[in-house]
Scaffold this motif. Structure first.
Motif, short mmCIF file in Angstrom:
data_model
loop_
_atom_site.label_atom_id
_atom_site.label_comp_id
_atom_site.label_asym_id
_atom_site.label_seq_id
_atom_site.Cartn_x
_atom_site.Cartn_y
_atom_site.Cartn_z
N ALA B 46 0.93 -1.31 -0.10
CA ALA B 46 0.04 0.13 -0.05
C ALA B 46 0.73 1.36 -0.01
O ALA B 46 1.69 1.30 0.72
N MET B 47 0.58 2.23 -0.84
CA MET B 47 0.97 3.47 -0.89
C MET B 47 0.21 4.47 0.12
O MET B 47 -0.78 3.92 0.65
N ILE B 48 1.04 5.32 0.69
CA ILE B 48 0.31 6.19 1.62
C ILE B 48 0.16 7.45 1.18
O ILE B 48 1.10 8.02 0.39
N ALA B 49 -1.06 8.32 1.39
CA ALA B 49 -1.30 9.63 0.93
C ALA B 49 -1.46 10.44 2.25
O ALA B 49 -2.42 9.86 3.09
N ILE B 50 -0.76 11.49 2.48
CA ILE B 50 -1.11 12.44 3.59
C ILE B 50 -1.95 13.74 3.06
O ILE B 50 -1.21 14.39 2.03
#
Lengths: 157, 76
Positions: B46-50
């Motif tokens: 999974a990539m993360i977005a903030i």
């Protein structure tokens, strides 16, 4: 009227997307239409379910438009992606790119669909006769049972 | 507090599309480890977005952030 990059839960009208990029400087508009395919390597899809992180997806679609504008001169791009339940042959995505000359429009719309599959937070869930699966989850691709598609069958080109 | 968003298969595993939690000062990597353990999730892919932008593993999370776990995408 309105924005050039959007997520919708309603059926897509192709002309809504094309209308965003029509302009006097354009001599070409290339349109890509992605539709729901019934059979993938012999396996029957009943319907698809799309989910999006809509606010971010619209930002990333706009980013693709910016990237296109950097790679090709004087482009105008519009992209719409549908979410929710889609039946066979329903339109999932429409990309329209207008440019002064045709070659750039062809190349840029191809670029847009490839980038969508890389950076835009949208997911599809396959509904088959014998099961369901969120596509794109690579860690699960090795664990399919015999009745489910192989990794190759899941690749979506 | 921060909001954490889950999508697709992750959302089904967690059973929620949004979870609120304390994470001020944590790195993305630390949050991944914490949630992996709490929900028995595999977040390796999974990539993360903030706040709707992709973030690196060492990015710092602060109060009020919206953090989203982005499993490999499959639009189009």
């Amino acid at each position: 009227m309105g924005k050039n990059y959007w997520i919708t839960d309603k059926p897509i009208q192709v002309n809504d997307c094309i209308a965003k990029v029509i302009r006097p400087k354009a001599g070409a508009i290339d349109t890509f239409i992605g539709t729901v395919r019934e059979f993938t390597k012999g396996k029957r899809t009943l319907y698809l379910e799309y989910q999006a992180y809509a606010e971010m997806a619209e930002k990333k679609l706009a980013q693709i438009g910016d990237e296109i504008n950097e790679k090709w001169q004087d482009t105008e791009t519009a992209i719409v992606h549908r979410i929710g339940r889609l039946e066979i042959s329903d339109i999932a995505v429409v990309i329209a790119v207008s440019t002064p000359h045709r070659n750039d429009a062809f190349e840029a719309s191809r670029y847009a669909i490839e980038r969508i599959k890389e950076i835009v937070p949208i997911w599809k869930k396959e509904h088959w006769e014998d099961g369901t699966k969120w596509i794109g989850d690579q860690k699960e691709k090795t664990s399919y049972q015999e009745k489910l598609p192989t990794e190759e069958e899941m690749s979506d080109d | 507090m921060i909001d954490v968003l889950f999508f697709a298969e992750l959302q089904e595993t967690v059973g929620n599309e949004k979870v609120s939690m304390e994470a001020d000062g944590m790195t993305v990597k630390a949050l991944k480890e914490k949630l992996s353990a709490a929900y028995d999730l595999s977040l390796d892919h999974a990539m993360i977005a903030i706040n709707q932008e992709y973030a690196a593993e060492d990015a710092m999370i602060t109060n009020g952030d919206v953090v989203a776990f982005i499993p490999p995408v499959s639009g189009g």
